[in-house]
Write a protein that holds these residues in place. Structure first.
Motif, PDB file in Angstrom:
ATOM      1  N   GLU A   1     -16.719  49.922  -0.139  1.00 23.37           N
ATOM      2  CA  GLU A   1     -15.569  50.665  -0.664  1.00 23.37           C
ATOM      3  C   GLU A   1     -14.264  50.099  -0.110  1.00 23.37           C
TER       4      GLU A   1
ATOM      5  N   MET B   1     -11.161  48.429  -2.255  1.00 21.99           N
ATOM      6  CA  MET B   1      -9.770  48.877  -2.152  1.00 21.99           C
ATOM      7  C   MET B   1      -8.841  47.702  -1.848  1.00 21.99           C
ATOM      8  N   SER B   2      -9.272  46.821  -0.964  1.00 22.89           N
ATOM      9  CA  SER B   2      -8.450  45.663  -0.611  1.00 22.89           C
ATOM     10  C   SER B   2      -8.191  44.776  -1.819  1.00 22.89           C
ATOM     11  N   ARG B   3      -9.195  44.599  -2.636  1.00 20.58           N
ATOM     12  CA  ARG B   3      -9.042  43.765  -3.824  1.00 20.58           C
ATOM     13  C   ARG B   3      -8.079  44.389  -4.825  1.00 20.58           C
ATOM     14  N   ARG B   4      -8.004  45.708  -4.820  1.00 19.66           N
ATOM     15  CA  ARG B   4      -7.069  46.388  -5.718  1.00 19.66           C
ATOM     16  C   ARG B   4      -5.652  46.437  -5.141  1.00 19.66           C
ATOM     17  N   GLY B   5      -5.481  45.851  -3.954  1.00 17.17           N
ATOM     18  CA  GLY B   5      -4.176  45.868  -3.322  1.00 17.17           C
ATOM     19  C   GLY B   5      -3.911  47.106  -2.512  1.00 17.17           C
ATOM     20  N   GLU B   6      -4.916  47.936  -2.313  1.00 19.24           N
ATOM     21  CA  GLU B   6      -4.781  49.163  -1.540  1.00 19.24           C
ATOM     22  C   GLU B   6      -5.164  48.907  -0.086  1.00 19.24           C
ATOM     23  N   THR B   7      -4.744  49.794   0.787  1.00 18.13           N
ATOM     24  CA  THR B   7      -5.061  49.657   2.204  1.00 18.13           C
ATOM     25  C   THR B   7      -6.169  50.641   2.577  1.00 18.13           C
ATOM     26  N   PRO B   8      -7.353  50.147   2.917  1.00 17.68           N
ATOM     27  CA  PRO B   8      -8.445  51.063   3.266  1.00 17.68           C
ATOM     28  C   PRO B   8      -8.167  51.731   4.610  1.00 17.68           C
TER      29      PRO B   8
END
Length: 403
Positions: A93, A97-104
């Motif tokens: 997960e 998230m990282s690939r979507r540009g989000e910060t896990p």
């Protein structure tokens, strides 16, 4: 390369309450004997003078051959306070998230890091933020001056551990023992990679997850760059593909020359190499195993016992013989060709492993006697060939050791 066995740990104890000595035991899942540590040196300031007890809540049984039970040598970094970033959600997960540009979500945590060098096993590393820990009160502590001196020696690689690693990997030639260790380390890495591949094979981020779990930061970075440049690369690839296709149309097969390796030393023909019926170069022991295997397969097929008839003992015998032939080809190919990079120590390490396969194949042949898949005299012949191959392998090991 190093042994990285943290996921196989059941429990362990590291004791540095006596200055200059790090003793302990580490139990691995699936292994009867613990690793017994008798190391020189001291722990990092957080563990200096202390006894550390740790337990892995989720051990994975080890199926490959473990390191030597007795571990003697210089201690490296022995600490329970190495700072690492830990995801608060499952790794798959977090990477999505990282690939979507989000910060896990993540937090900093202390990680156990145990490192040493053993002459019998090379470098061993245990690193985990998941172990349950118990740390005793210190029996002694470093002075500020000792900490400063310790940091200087580590930075300048003047510690016994750093010297041992340098000598092992750069300035000393490896012998058969070190090559055997290298092969066992490779087995452990292969086992771990296979397990991760099976677990994440269908996940869209499988490469990235496996790279992170294996500690391959270089691969993670490569995947990141590939993702960032994906669109640009696709456009460039289309143009390049068209250009290559045009060049291929203009290229004539007459311009392509086959490259043939130079022949081996003619004075070693019949000793290190010979040619088969197709003219291929191979080692005499490899050829003997190859010819014997194909004779066995032909006889079993003629008797309609292979491959139509399924029998576990017959399968063990035949598969053992097949493995033997393949392993001999891999181990002795360089010897037969006279490769410049041929290393006697590495070949000896391979051959010692092959002896284990040979012994198992002989045992499998013995188990098929009562089944009468072959006439008694023919089975006796194939057993005698296996024994003869074993003797030739032993003689070759002896000869390689004298080089």
């Amino acid at each position: 390369m190093a042994w990285r066995l943290h996921e196989h740990v059941l429990r362990g104890t590291i004791d540095n309450r006596t200055r200059g000595r790090v003793n302990g035991e580490i139990w691995l899942a699936g292994v009867d004997q613990p690793l017994v540590l008798e190391l020189t040196g001291d722990g990092a300031p957080d563990l200096a003078g202390c006894e550390l007890k740790f337990e892995n809540p989720d051990p994975i049984p080890m199926t490959t051959k473990p390191p030597a039970p007795q571990q003697r040598g210089p201690a490296g970094d022995i600490t329970a306070a190495r700072k690492v970033r830990v995801f608060d959600i499952p790794i798959e997960e977090a990477l999505a998230m990282s690939r979507r540009g989000e910060t896990p979500p993540e937090h900093m945590a202390n990680s156990v890091y145990l490192e040493w060098f053993s002459e019998r096993s090379g470098r061993l590393v245990f690193e985990s933020s998941d172990y349950r820990l118990q740390i005793s009160e210190p029996a002694w502590r470093y002075s500020p001056e000792e900490i400063a001196e310790r940091d200087r020696r580590i930075a300048e690689e003047e510690t016994p551990f750093a010297i041992a690693i340098t000598q092992d990997g750069e300035t000393q030639e490896w012998d058969e023992v070190r090559y055997e260790q290298f092969l066992r380390e490779s087995d452990a890495l292969t086992e771990r990679y296979g397990r991760l591949l099976e677990k994440y094979a269908d996940h869209p981020d499988s490469e990235r997850i496996i790279a992170r779990e294996m500690g391959w930061s270089w691969l993670e970075e490569t995947l990141d760059r590939q993702h960032e440049e994906e669109n640009t690369q696709e456009e460039q690839a289309e143009g390049l593909e068209a250009k290559i296709d045009d060049e291929k149309e203009d290229q004539s097969e007459s311009h392509i020359e086959d490259y043939e390796l130079p022949p081996p030393d003619p004075m070693r023909e019949g000793i290190d190499w010979m040619r088969d019926e197709r003219g291929q170069i191979l080692h005499p022991i490899e050829k003997r195993a190859h010819d014997t295997l194909h004779g066995l397969l032909d006889e079993l097929k003629a008797a309609e016992h292979f491959p139509e008839e399924e029998d576990a003992q017959l399968a063990d015998f035949v598969s053992g013989f097949m493995t033997l032939s393949a392993k001999l080809a891999g181990a002795l190919g360089g010897v037969a060709r006279g490769d410049d990079f041929f290393e006697p120590g590495m070949v000896i390490a391979w051959l010692k492993r092959i002896l284990e396969i040979l012994n198992k194949t002989i045992a499998a042949a013995d188990a098929t006697r009562v089944k009468e898949f072959l006439p008694a005299d023919r089975l006796a012949y194939y057993r005698s060939e296996l024994f003869a191959i074993r003797e030739e392998v032993l003689e070759l090991i002896k000869e390689l050791r004298s080089r």
